[in-house]
Design an enzyme around this catalytic site. Structure first.
Site, mmCIF file in Angstrom:
data_model
loop_
_atom_site.group_PDB
_atom_site.id
_atom_site.type_symbol
_atom_site.label_atom_id
_atom_site.label_comp_id
_atom_site.label_asym_id
_atom_site.label_seq_id
_atom_site.Cartn_x
_atom_site.Cartn_y
_atom_site.Cartn_z
ATOM 1 N N ASP A 198 0.846 -1.200 0.000
ATOM 2 C CA ASP A 198 0.000 0.000 0.000
ATOM 3 C C ASP A 198 0.881 1.250 0.000
ATOM 4 O OD1 ASP A 198 -2.357 1.432 -0.089
ATOM 5 O OD2 ASP A 198 -2.658 1.424 2.079
ATOM 6 N N LYS A 200 1.888 4.691 -1.029
ATOM 7 C CA LYS A 200 1.191 5.878 -1.532
ATOM 8 C C LYS A 200 1.651 7.081 -0.723
ATOM 9 C CE LYS A 200 -2.831 4.931 1.427
ATOM 10 N NZ LYS A 200 -4.301 4.724 1.472
ATOM 11 N N ASN A 203 1.228 7.477 3.096
ATOM 12 C CA ASN A 203 2.035 6.666 4.006
ATOM 13 C C ASN A 203 3.507 7.060 3.999
ATOM 14 O OD1 ASN A 203 -0.270 5.225 4.629
ATOM 15 N ND2 ASN A 203 0.113 3.646 3.087
ATOM 16 N N ASP A 216 2.420 3.067 8.314
ATOM 17 C CA ASP A 216 1.184 2.328 8.016
ATOM 18 C C ASP A 216 1.487 0.996 7.331
ATOM 19 O OD1 ASP A 216 -1.433 1.633 7.839
ATOM 20 O OD2 ASP A 216 -2.107 3.519 6.968
ATOM 21 N N THR A 237 -4.595 0.644 -2.293
ATOM 22 C CA THR A 237 -5.426 1.791 -2.642
ATOM 23 C C THR A 237 -5.601 1.817 -4.157
ATOM 24 O OG1 THR A 237 -4.575 2.988 -0.730
ATOM 25 C CG2 THR A 237 -5.622 4.299 -2.461
#
Length: 410
Positions: A198, A200, A203, A216, A237
């Site tokens: 994840d 992105k 984070n 995260d 995401t």
């Protein structure tokens, strides 16, 4: 050799387990076990049993002492809410004894049990507690009470990269720097044996000096010995998810760390263009573009992007069998996009970042959005009529970096 040597060896092995914070038999986990059992057995319908009542008569007072002496939420002063998610919120806090400032993530046990999602926090706790890396947000304490899990982490006052991109038009020189730091941060995660899944800007957090750390880790998954993960759930995401992760939904997902490099390509494109490359008005549209990335990946004519940047983005946003990084981080480091006269891969952490946060105090939250106050009442576990074991999934969660130092010195 004395007769009792084998026995001493067995005792030593057990003692090592009690001292080892990565062991299921670590002393913190055993104390969690007593607390959880007393909490789960204390309901009237359950304690009617003779054996349960005898257990509670013996251990309720000792567990009450444990509750009073271990770390508690009232050891911290709540300063401000700086984030909120599906399972709870993140508070800026100050430890009352040391006066140090931290970010405290609070996760609702009830919400995790209701959603049958009480396992994701283990990877996050393990990575932050054991990483010992300048690229990863560090966990200082984790503890729990009947309602919440608490993770006390480094506070990153520079905010996230979403905030930075909303405040600045990011020039390619800046993008080069932040992309390089993300690459090194992901390499730290991969070196621990995990895929992030994840990656992105939300984070990617900035410390007081403006350098990047990853946060995260709830979607992280440990790689098998072959460097791959197997999953039948598409996590991540939508705008940043790779084709191979997307295809894993409901099937036999099989992929490795290269899925994170795809997300880095999306991030670099977003920094330079201002939008993600596969954005659409619907999830179906976004997923369709991702699966058809060979035809859907385009660069706008009205934005100047160097050929080296386009080459790197295309290297990341390609099929996993041809993707840049599939053979290791060195082929990413050698890409010509990263050539510059300001820093190299060995000293980037010691150079001045493009943006250094302008902070007025150790509790400055100017780089965070204001979060509306949540006035909804706290929910608690309903009183069970039979043993439910609602706290059992959280045994072993407690951790203290300070306690490890003291315990290991004995």
């Amino acid at each position: 050799m004395s007769m009792d040597t084998p026995f001493k060896q067995r005792i030593k092995a057990l003692e090592d387990c009690l001292r080892n914070p990565q062991s299921e038999l670590h002393v913190d986990g055993l104390l969690d076990c007593f607390q959880s059992l007393v909490q789960d057995c204390s309901y009237p319908a359950i304690r009617r049993g003779k054996n349960v009542e005898q257990f509670l008569n013996r251990y309720e007072k000792p567990v009450s002492m444990i509750n009073q002496t271990r770390m508690r939420v009232d050891d911290f002063e709540m300063v401000k809410c700086i984030g909120r998610g599906a399972f709870g919120e993140v508070q800026l806090v100050r430890h009352k004894t040391s006066c140090k400032v931290y970010a405290m993530k609070m996760l609702s046990k009830l919400e995790m049990i209701k959603r049958s999602d009480s396992a994701f926090f283990w990877e996050e706790r393990e990575i932050m507690a054991n990483a010992n890396s300048q690229w990863i947000v560090m966990l200082h304490y984790s503890f729990q009470d009947p309602k919440y899990l608490y993770m006390v982490m480094d506070f990153m006052p520079g905010g996230d990269l979403v905030n930075l991109m909303s405040n600045y038009d990011v020039p390619e020189k800046w993008a080069k720097f932040y992309c390089a730091e993300v690459v090194l941060a992901l390499d730290a995660i991969h070196s621990m044996g995990f895929v992030h899944r994840d990656v992105k800007p939300d984070n990617m957090l900035l410390d007081a000096q403006g350098h990047l750390r990853l946060a995260d880790f709830g979607t992280c998954m440990r790689m098998d010995k072959d460097g791959m993960v197997r999953s039948d759930t598409a996590v991540g995401t939508p705008d940043y998810i790779s084709p191979e992760v997307l295809k894993s939904q409901g099937g036999d997902g099989y992929y490795g760390r290269e899925c994170d490099w795809w997300s880095v390509g999306v991030f670099l494109y977003e920094m330079l263009v201002g939008d993600t490359p596969f954005y659409a008005d619907s999830l179906v549209g976004t997923y369709g573009k991702i699966m058809n990335h060979k035809n859907s990946l385009t660069f706008p004519d009205d934005i100047e992007i160097s050929s080296k940047a386009k080459s790197l983005i295309c290297g990341f946003l390609s099929d996993r069998t041809q993707r840049l990084g599939r053979n290791g981080i060195e082929e990413i480091k050698q890409h010509t996009f990263f050539v510059n006269d300001q820093w190299d891969w060995g000293n980037i952490r010691h150079t001045v970042p493009p943006v250094v946060p302008d902070l007025v105090s150790d509790t400055d939250t100017s780089n965070f959005d204001d979060i509306e106050k949540d006035d909804s009442p706290d929910e608690t576990f309903p009183e069970p009529k039979a043993f439910a074991g609602n706290h059992l999934p959280f045994i072993g969660f407690t951790y203290s970096r300070d306690f490890q130092s003291v315990f290991n010195s004995l």
